[in-house]
Design a protein around this motif. Sequence first.
Motif: not given
Length: 450
Positions: A99-101, A247-250, A254-257, A306-310
């Motif tokens: 919710a905070e992006g 992947h969450y850092y680099y 894309e991952t948050v989206r 989600e990471s694989r999709e991003a």
Amino acid sequence: MKLTILGGGGFRVPLVYGALLGDRADGRVTRVVLYDTDPARLTAVARVLADQADGVPEAPAVIVTTDLDEALRGTDFVFSAIRVGGLEGRAADERVALAEGVLGQETVGAGGIAYGLRTLPVTDHIGRRVAALAPDAWFINFTNPAGLVTEAMSRHLGDRVIGICDSPVGLGRRVARVLGAADPHSAGIDYIGLNHLGWLRGLTIDGRDQLPRLFSEPGLLDGFEEGRLFGADWLRSLGSVPNEYLHYYYFNRETVRAYQQAELTRGAFLRDQQARFYAGLTDPAAPALATWDAVRAEREATYMAESREAAGAGERDEASLTESGGYEKVALALMRAIARDERSTLILNVRNRGTLAALDADAVIEAPCLVDANGAHPLSAAPLPDHATGMVTAVKAVEREVMAAAASGSRATAVKAFALHPLVDSVSVARRLVDGYLAVHPGLAYLRER
């Protein structure tokens, strides 16, 4: 030998018991005590274990209890896999962060901080009870965030608490396989960092580091999960292979989206999936082991979706599943090495002791360790490159603030922990995150203005 499993009603406990069933050597585990605060979950998991043991000679006896002190007395090893707040808590961690992006993953970023703040008061109590009732026991921590929890518990248990994760060994085996190793399990893995924040920097096959060949030969980087996740160009730029959680850092935006666009977050998916599993096993006629197997297969296939999709990495392939390290196998190997004094090298979460010069001696890191009857001893390691050192020291600073907030009950310190994390981009966001988590987690009511 007695093994106590904290979180004994957890879904992954049958993986541990299955590994124990295959151990026929002297000094093996003969009694398994499952401790949990939820009797219904204990009953369901005990049914699965009974099916696993059917027809297995001298299978370890299984005892269930909701009394922590009873579970700990006289134990030789403790495996801890608790989840404070359950999967509903994980789903709430994700919702508040998104919710905070910002990322709400259970071990990384805002979600990991919230999970740590809920968990540390509970593991602090557990650590004190272990020190009082089973001071000679070895405590093997699976509880996430694994590095943070292990470091906090080391204040009570010293070097007798060791954290484990299967991500590094799974990564090493996948890379060894794509490089043509006849036995991926025998490859030497040069890996260093923190839990879920580490890098594979070398891979030795038959005495030679083969990692340079991974970057130079066309097509090899597309042959395993992390290669597709990060992309060949980025891995060549790094000159190393990051743990999948990086992947969450680099690729954070894309991952948050992808998380925001998903029909269900990972925590919500697992919450609903496991609710169906446990509800289904209230039927005495339900085939416990077959039901568990089917749910486990679905769980593994959807891991980090989600990471694989991003990244456009597609579905997990069969090799990615079969080359998983298996945290239960790492735990069993660690227990064997200590109990039987069988020297072994394993990647574990232990106190630094000078391995990484940028961190103090008591900082828990994830590194190759020599394990024997005296415990786990981190091996010397070359320094990390500057960018990685910066990430490691920044996240370790956050972990220290989380520990300080949990110890003091200071809301201001909790805000500081969120604000300092590389994946939280504003002090104002950090304040709103703390407000949001306090609103949904009764277990955080101890955080007050101080």
